[in-house]
Design a protein around this motif. Structure first.
Motif, mmCIF file in Angstrom:
data_model
loop_
_atom_site.group_PDB
_atom_site.id
_atom_site.type_symbol
_atom_site.label_atom_id
_atom_site.label_comp_id
_atom_site.label_asym_id
_atom_site.label_seq_id
_atom_site.Cartn_x
_atom_site.Cartn_y
_atom_site.Cartn_z
ATOM 1 N N ALA A 1 -15.269 36.676 9.961
ATOM 2 C CA ALA A 1 -14.534 35.013 9.132
ATOM 3 C C ALA A 1 -13.822 34.607 10.166
ATOM 4 O O ALA A 1 -12.903 35.082 11.166
ATOM 5 C CB ALA A 1 -13.389 34.972 8.955
ATOM 6 N N TYR A 2 -14.251 33.673 10.093
ATOM 7 C CA TYR A 2 -14.086 32.495 11.995
ATOM 8 C C TYR A 2 -13.254 30.755 11.214
ATOM 9 O O TYR A 2 -13.181 31.130 10.155
ATOM 10 C CB TYR A 2 -15.394 31.875 12.119
ATOM 11 N N ASP A 3 -12.726 30.877 12.340
ATOM 12 C CA ASP A 3 -11.467 29.146 12.288
ATOM 13 C C ASP A 3 -12.879 27.713 11.568
ATOM 14 O O ASP A 3 -11.632 27.632 11.187
ATOM 15 C CB ASP A 3 -10.795 28.763 12.717
ATOM 16 N N SER A 4 -14.345 27.977 12.305
ATOM 17 C CA SER A 4 -14.694 26.798 11.721
ATOM 18 C C SER A 4 -16.516 27.486 11.797
ATOM 19 O O SER A 4 -16.542 28.336 12.472
ATOM 20 C CB SER A 4 -15.007 26.231 13.114
ATOM 21 N N VAL A 5 -16.794 27.044 11.250
ATOM 22 C CA VAL A 5 -18.383 27.375 10.405
ATOM 23 C C VAL A 5 -19.226 27.343 11.625
ATOM 24 O O VAL A 5 -20.037 27.918 11.733
ATOM 25 C CB VAL A 5 -18.598 26.681 9.374
ATOM 26 N N ALA B 1 0.760 -0.879 0.236
ATOM 27 C CA ALA B 1 -0.029 0.063 -0.066
ATOM 28 C C ALA B 1 0.959 1.420 -0.226
ATOM 29 O O ALA B 1 2.164 1.694 0.681
ATOM 30 C CB ALA B 1 -0.680 -0.039 1.559
ATOM 31 N N THR B 2 0.620 2.097 -0.751
ATOM 32 C CA THR B 2 1.355 3.684 -0.891
ATOM 33 C C THR B 2 0.653 4.400 0.211
ATOM 34 O O THR B 2 -0.632 4.566 0.585
ATOM 35 C CB THR B 2 1.149 4.173 -1.806
ATOM 36 N N LYS B 3 1.636 4.943 1.481
ATOM 37 C CA LYS B 3 1.186 5.746 1.895
ATOM 38 C C LYS B 3 0.815 7.506 2.187
ATOM 39 O O LYS B 3 1.918 7.664 1.612
ATOM 40 C CB LYS B 3 1.771 5.442 3.476
ATOM 41 N N ILE B 4 -0.176 7.696 2.468
ATOM 42 C CA ILE B 4 -0.034 9.041 1.822
ATOM 43 C C ILE B 4 -0.781 9.970 3.657
ATOM 44 O O ILE B 4 -1.661 9.098 4.425
ATOM 45 C CB ILE B 4 -0.975 9.501 1.147
ATOM 46 N N ARG B 5 -0.721 11.043 3.555
ATOM 47 C CA ARG B 5 -1.026 11.523 4.789
ATOM 48 C C ARG B 5 -2.261 12.976 3.866
ATOM 49 O O ARG B 5 -2.129 13.389 3.058
ATOM 50 C CB ARG B 5 -0.227 12.718 5.588
ATOM 51 N N VAL B 6 -3.591 12.692 4.744
ATOM 52 C CA VAL B 6 -4.794 13.463 3.982
ATOM 53 C C VAL B 6 -5.147 14.320 5.369
ATOM 54 O O VAL B 6 -5.617 13.979 5.895
ATOM 55 C CB VAL B 6 -6.010 12.062 3.678
ATOM 56 N N ALA B 7 -5.714 15.757 4.824
ATOM 57 C CA ALA B 7 -5.742 17.059 5.393
ATOM 58 C C ALA B 7 -7.321 16.994 5.914
ATOM 59 O O ALA B 7 -8.096 16.726 4.292
ATOM 60 C CB ALA B 7 -4.966 18.100 5.301
ATOM 61 N N SER B 8 -8.370 17.032 6.629
ATOM 62 C CA SER B 8 -9.182 17.399 6.921
ATOM 63 C C SER B 8 -9.950 18.385 7.860
ATOM 64 O O SER B 8 -9.310 18.536 8.890
ATOM 65 C CB SER B 8 -10.527 16.234 6.627
ATOM 66 N N ASP B 9 -10.680 19.652 7.317
ATOM 67 C CA ASP B 9 -10.830 20.806 8.926
ATOM 68 C C ASP B 9 -12.441 19.735 9.364
ATOM 69 O O ASP B 9 -13.988 19.894 8.700
ATOM 70 C CB ASP B 9 -11.195 21.678 8.228
ATOM 71 N N ALA B 10 -11.716 18.482 10.292
ATOM 72 C CA ALA B 10 -13.392 17.926 10.775
ATOM 73 C C ALA B 10 -13.936 18.654 12.027
ATOM 74 O O ALA B 10 -14.423 18.336 13.526
ATOM 75 C CB ALA B 10 -12.353 16.788 11.831
ATOM 76 N N ALA B 11 -14.868 20.040 11.607
ATOM 77 C CA ALA B 11 -15.456 21.050 11.918
ATOM 78 C C ALA B 11 -16.997 21.318 11.296
ATOM 79 O O ALA B 11 -16.638 22.109 11.242
ATOM 80 C CB ALA B 11 -14.823 22.068 12.919
ATOM 81 N N TYR B 12 -17.073 20.631 9.955
ATOM 82 C CA TYR B 12 -17.932 21.051 9.327
ATOM 83 C C TYR B 12 -18.673 19.619 8.853
ATOM 84 O O TYR B 12 -18.624 19.068 7.683
ATOM 85 C CB TYR B 12 -17.509 20.529 8.112
ATOM 86 N N PRO B 13 -19.746 19.110 9.440
ATOM 87 C CA PRO B 13 -20.638 18.611 9.602
ATOM 88 C C PRO B 13 -22.036 18.899 8.129
ATOM 89 O O PRO B 13 -21.943 19.751 8.087
ATOM 90 C CB PRO B 13 -21.060 18.439 10.973
ATOM 91 N N GLU C 1 -2.698 3.456 2.063
ATOM 92 C CA GLU C 1 -2.822 3.997 3.266
ATOM 93 C C GLU C 1 -2.667 4.908 3.705
ATOM 94 O O GLU C 1 -1.783 5.997 3.940
ATOM 95 C CB GLU C 1 -1.207 3.145 3.540
ATOM 96 N N VAL C 2 -3.767 5.580 4.615
ATOM 97 C CA VAL C 2 -4.341 6.816 4.939
ATOM 98 C C VAL C 2 -3.938 7.432 6.089
ATOM 99 O O VAL C 2 -3.959 6.345 6.829
ATOM 100 C CB VAL C 2 -5.346 7.107 4.487
ATOM 101 N N GLU C 3 -3.731 8.153 6.762
ATOM 102 C CA GLU C 3 -3.050 9.026 7.595
ATOM 103 C C GLU C 3 -3.769 9.848 7.844
ATOM 104 O O GLU C 3 -3.837 10.888 7.087
ATOM 105 C CB GLU C 3 -1.230 8.477 7.811
ATOM 106 N N PHE C 4 -5.195 10.313 8.393
ATOM 107 C CA PHE C 4 -5.620 11.868 8.212
ATOM 108 C C PHE C 4 -4.875 12.590 9.220
ATOM 109 O O PHE C 4 -4.508 11.786 10.234
ATOM 110 C CB PHE C 4 -7.338 11.466 8.201
ATOM 111 N N VAL C 5 -5.582 13.903 8.614
ATOM 112 C CA VAL C 5 -4.746 15.044 9.688
ATOM 113 C C VAL C 5 -5.478 15.808 9.476
ATOM 114 O O VAL C 5 -7.015 16.848 8.573
ATOM 115 C CB VAL C 5 -3.529 15.073 9.100
ATOM 116 N N ASN C 6 -6.221 16.206 10.859
ATOM 117 C CA ASN C 6 -7.625 17.431 11.516
ATOM 118 C C ASN C 6 -6.538 18.488 11.456
ATOM 119 O O ASN C 6 -5.981 18.806 12.183
ATOM 120 C CB ASN C 6 -8.122 16.954 12.575
#
Length: 515
Positions: A187-191, A53-65, A95-100
């Motif tokens: 403008a706020y850091d999270s919605v 598996a190819t290892k990758i880092r995937v970013a996401s802003d986990a404050a956006y339901p 192979e994913v590492e999620f980054v919040n």
């Protein structure tokens, strides 16, 4: 004695023969053990059959339901986007590492390739494409206005002038709000912080994507409400580090596979609960009671998308066939109008035509003056030069050169940004190529498919060099006031896509070019 001896010997011989007959066959001596390499060639091991598996880092802003958030119990990231990317990763051996991380630093990080990819309800825009690449779209959304339930003063975008508006920093809602005359944008850091201040009366409205907005309204329906129509039509895509073309190909391949499996519909049901997605199952609208008569503009000097048949004098081409098929599905009576591309855009901005189909690239700037259908074709800007020209191989080599373009096109806009370039913008693209053949310009920057067509006519005189300079989506332009027509066109477009018409037109007109 002798007789007895022979008798005994005879009996022993017979007994020996019986034992020999009953004994198991002798096991042959083992051959020399083959080497590991030979074994591997004969029978691949599991590891070799399935690459690591190819290892990758995937970013996401986990404050956006409901697209991405953090599960309070497990502390893991969950949501529509997370499930989608995990499914893609499984298809493509990633192979994913999620980054919040917050949305604004996420975009900055992607521009620097600090992450391999990002999935976070990211709208595909031309500005962002300068710093990162995007997958094919996977979800359709738009900017919504949310106000207090008691607020009857704000009903549309026009009513936001001079108001205090909450947004999430770096989002398309933030960009849009900051263009509103006299608006005080917080403008706020999270919605969620923007919506909290709306509930507390600290802002008069929030401009944000419709699906999260609907979620916040659902939690406090007696306190806040969504008003007016959506301000935009946007496509979400997965952002990928610009250097990693292999990863982009894998993600697009995996995305196509999970779409084909029906995963988008399942995630829509699981997370969005009736929100609008590009593949969401929605009840079919009733057929229009009356046909709608419309005027559709096209610049019929852009083969193979639109041109004039010399015999019949009728407009023909990929786009013309496509719109006729949509019109049949959507009960539209069409009058085609042949007009130059630049006046076509000006006319659409004034709603002089109901719609236009003319290999029109969807851009944020154009969206300010007209709406667009869902995309139907992917293209890019190509550089064409004389066969004898070995000096121009990339965009960087165009500095200070004389470049031919078609007025008002994305190729024209791009060329005019090149340092020191002398840009000659023509009313039609064929004139630009004619001057290239005549040595009046050193290069032409135009969409790849028409460029390939002109090269095909004079392969001994002109050639395409380098990679495509852009990745663009064509859409059907619609008068901004006519939301009913846009709905009909999108519905018809989906039906003809599902019927396989795009592939048929690609074979008929483009002959192997990418959709």
């Amino acid at each position: 004695m002798k007789t007895k001896f022979f008798t005994i010997m005879s009996l022993l011989a017979v007994f020996a023969m019986i034992l020999t007959a009953c004994a198991p066959a002798a096991t042959p001596a083992p051959a020399a053990e083959p080497t590991k390499a030979a074994d591997a060639a004969a029978q691949p091991t599991a590891a070799e059959a399935k690459p690591a598996a190819t290892k990758i880092r995937v970013a996401s802003d986990a404050a956006y339901p409901p697209f991405e958030t953090v599960d309070e119990k497990t502390k893991e990231m969950v949501g529509f986007d997370i499930d989608l990317f995990k499914a893609i990763a499984e298809k493509e051996g990633l192979e994913v590492e999620f980054v919040n991380i917050g949305f604004d630093p996420l975009l900055a990080g992607m521009a620097q390739c600090q992450y391999d990819a990002a999935i976070s309800a990211i709208t595909i825009t031309d500005e962002r494409k300068q710093n990162m690449t995007f997958s094919d779209p996977y979800f359709k959304a738009g900017q919504a206005i949310t106000v207090a339930a008691s607020n009857d003063a704000i009903k549309s975008e026009a009513d936001l002038k001079g108001k205090t508006i909450g947004t999430q920093l770096g989002t398309t809602g933030d960009i849009l709000a900051k263009k509103i005359e006299g608006a005080n944008v917080k403008a706020y850091d999270s919605v969620d912080l923007a919506f909290q201040d709306l509930l507390n009366g600290q802002v008069e409205a929030v401009v944000a994507d419709n699906v999260p907005s609907e979620g916040f309204v659902g939690k406090s329906p007696d306190k806040i409400k969504i008003v007016g129509d959506l301000l935009t039509s946007e496509d979400y895509g997965i952002s990928v580090c610009k250097k990693n073309t292999e990863l982009l190909e894998k993600i697009n391949k995996g995305l196509a596979a999970v779409k084909a499996d029906g995963l988008i519909e399942k995630l829509n049901t699981k997370w969005v609960k009736g929100g609008v997605s590009d593949a969401a199952a929605a009840p079919a609208a009733a057929a229009p009671a009356e046909p709608m008569k419309i005027r559709v503009a096209s610049d019929a000097a852009y083969p193979p998308f639109e041109t004039v048949d010399e015999k019949t004098k009728e407009l023909v081409g990929f786009d013309i066939d496509l719109f006729k098929a949509i019109a049949e599905k959507a009960n539209l009576q069409v009058e085609f109008v042949n007009i130059g591309f630049d006046p076509l855009l000006a006319g659409m901005a004034q709603c002089q035509y109901d719609a236009a189909i003319s290999a029109i690239t969807i851009t944020d700037e154009r969206k300010q003056n007209m709406t667009f259908s869902d995309p139907y074709f992917k293209a890019g800007q190509a550089i064409t030069v004389a066969v004898s020209n070995d000096k121009i191989k990339t965009e960087a080599d165009l500095k200070g050169k004389t470049i031919g373009t078609q007025l008002g096109t994305t190729g024209d806009i791009l060329a005019k940004k090149i340092e020191g370039a002398n840009v000659k913008a023509y009313d039609s693209v064929d004139l630009a190529f004619q001057d290239l053949l005549n040595g009046q310009v050193e290069a032409v920057v135009a969409d790849n498919v028409p460029s390939e067509g002109f090269v095909g006519k004079s392969p001994d005189k002109i050639k395409i060099v380098g990679d495509l300079l852009t990745s663009e989506d064509y859409g059907i332009s619609v008068c901004k006031k006519n939301t009913e027509l846009l709905d009909r066109i999108n519905k018809g477009l989906k039906e003809v896509k599902d019927a396989g018409l795009i592939d048929e037109l690609n074979t008929k007109w483009v002959k192997g070019a990418s959709k």
